[in-house]
Design an enzyme around this catalytic site. Sequence first.
Site, PDB file in Angstrom:
ATOM      1  N   TYR A 441       1.063  -1.327  -0.349  1.00 52.44           N
ATOM      2  CA  TYR A 441       0.409  -0.041  -0.097  1.00 52.44           C
ATOM      3  C   TYR A 441       0.695   1.587   0.130  1.00 52.44           C
ATOM      4  O   TYR A 441       2.541   1.201   0.404  1.00 52.44           O
ATOM      5  CB  TYR A 441      -1.570  -0.295   1.101  1.00 52.44           C
ATOM      6  N   GLU A 442       0.303   2.109   0.187  1.00 52.30           N
ATOM      7  CA  GLU A 442       0.916   3.889  -0.392  1.00 52.30           C
ATOM      8  C   GLU A 442       2.096   3.802  -1.233  1.00 52.30           C
ATOM      9  O   GLU A 442       2.945   4.313  -1.900  1.00 52.30           O
ATOM     10  CB  GLU A 442       1.308   4.185   0.737  1.00 52.30           C
TER      11      GLU A 442
END
Length: 596
Positions: A441-442
């Site tokens: 994620y990110e």
Amino acid sequence: MTTYKAPLADIRFALYDVLGAEALFSRLGFSDASRDIVDAVLEEGARFNETVLAPLNRVGDEVGCQYDKASGDVTTPPGFKQAYAQYVDGGWAGLVSPVEFGGQGLPHAAGIPLKEMIDAANLAWGNFPLLSHGATEALLHHGEDWQQQVFLKKLVDGSWTGTMCLTEPHCGTDLGMLKTKASPNDDGSHSISGTKIFITAGEHDFTDNIIHLVLARLPDAPAGSKGISMFIVPKFKVGKDGVVGARNGVRCGAIEHKMGIHGSATCVINFDDAQGWLIGEPNKGLMAMFTMMNTARLAVGLQGLGLADRAYQNALRYSRERLQGRSLSGAKQPDKPADPIIVHPDVRRMLLTCKALTEGGRLLGYHAATLVDVVGHAGDEAERKQADALLGFVTPIVKACLTEWGVECTYHALQCFGGHGYIAEHGMEQLARDARITTLYEGTTGIQALDLMGRKVMQLQGAGLRVFLGMIDSFCKDNENDEALKEFVAPLREKAGEWQKLTLSVGQRAIADADEVGAAAYDYLFYSGYLALAYWWARSVAAAEKSSHSEAFKAAKRETARFYFARVLPRTLAHKAAIESGTAPLMALAAERFGG
């Protein structure tokens, strides 16, 4: 069950001895960030994380978040909501936020150790305030005055939490494909309709209101990423006067069943003519998004660091206690039926790898936080510009390397336990499962690699790289005649020169073949990360020698640095070979010949 003890001695060493945070904070005008104040924050933060959050880590994993399909409500694991109330009451939510919005105004580098502690103590719980911090940064930099007064103050004091709503079912990284729509209303607001997925902390029972920052398209928006705007969409409607109204057209449609971080609510969020307020300029949403994203990427890097440290602590304890076999060079504890497994070279290999990557990684991450402070508060424009270039350059390295090393270290630590690490009783398998998401994620590791190679090096002509090379060069010149540092200075200088040549080589080949950038990106990222850590380990030895720490502490730093240079830094040889191999090994095989 794993335990956690905040590594305050090494945190202080990183902040004060290596990074010179005390003098930096004073120079940047943080009058309230004296050493006494920062130490008090560290001590109290350690107590909160060790006694409140860490004991909840296992229950968060076993119970997880519960979704009520009828109401769309999400209930967090037992104790999570109460821990958040303590977090807010302690003033932690606004630790590094500006005083004018109710924060305590401390520098980011003073708050980053708390972030590491939270992630080590309870990663899933830490995701709830993490997203609020990203929303806070977006509003600080792009919000109108009334939006800051109405929404920002509530985020800063922790009364409300925030989210980032970017990903949709059909588009992840390629946000130019998003379909969520925003239609103008007569009162200046917009009606937002669409579905977002993978929304961390999208629904929960911590607070009465949740502030979603949503990417959507205006009716006349151009196609692709140039037609994206950002909107503030609260769970309960909020007017410009700050009055909270009826429930908005925002509903959690489901929560994901995941490999790890079970205590973190990962939601599908449906927007059905929800009232939203434009933040920033129309069709300029990516600018606001990257403000949130860059903040979040540094924060996720710290998640990898925190998990690595907790895993290492527990593996070290177990390796000292677990009796198994005899040392190959003779019994070390002949009065016992076997020696502790820490006498075995392979166990030491795993432990030292964890120690080297964690302690070196701490400096890599904390240094990035000091750059955030310099960019925001230095009086000299040239210094701010240079720090900004370096911050942009190291951000993908921090995010990708610290998370990938977090996965590596949690697996090494589990391996130290043998079969006992694989079963749930000792808690090591939870750390390994939780760590895996941090590389995704990110922005995945591959995305970070492309950001570093494609944008920060090629498009921006290596502005940040030149700053980093200058730091290495200065350190080597200052210490080239220091007998205690020669064993580190010489290989560091050689690798820095090689780094520069590799960069130029990829750039030259990319002129003829654009795929060269993508082919080299992953290996270039890790070459950069391992070299960066070599620099910080050399700095660590230099700082330790000049410090008032015990001889045992100094010896530990020196021997760990020697291990890093001898056993970990040579990984750059494989990455260099891969970079130099070019595109052919990757691109020659036709897609239909992969099989299947």
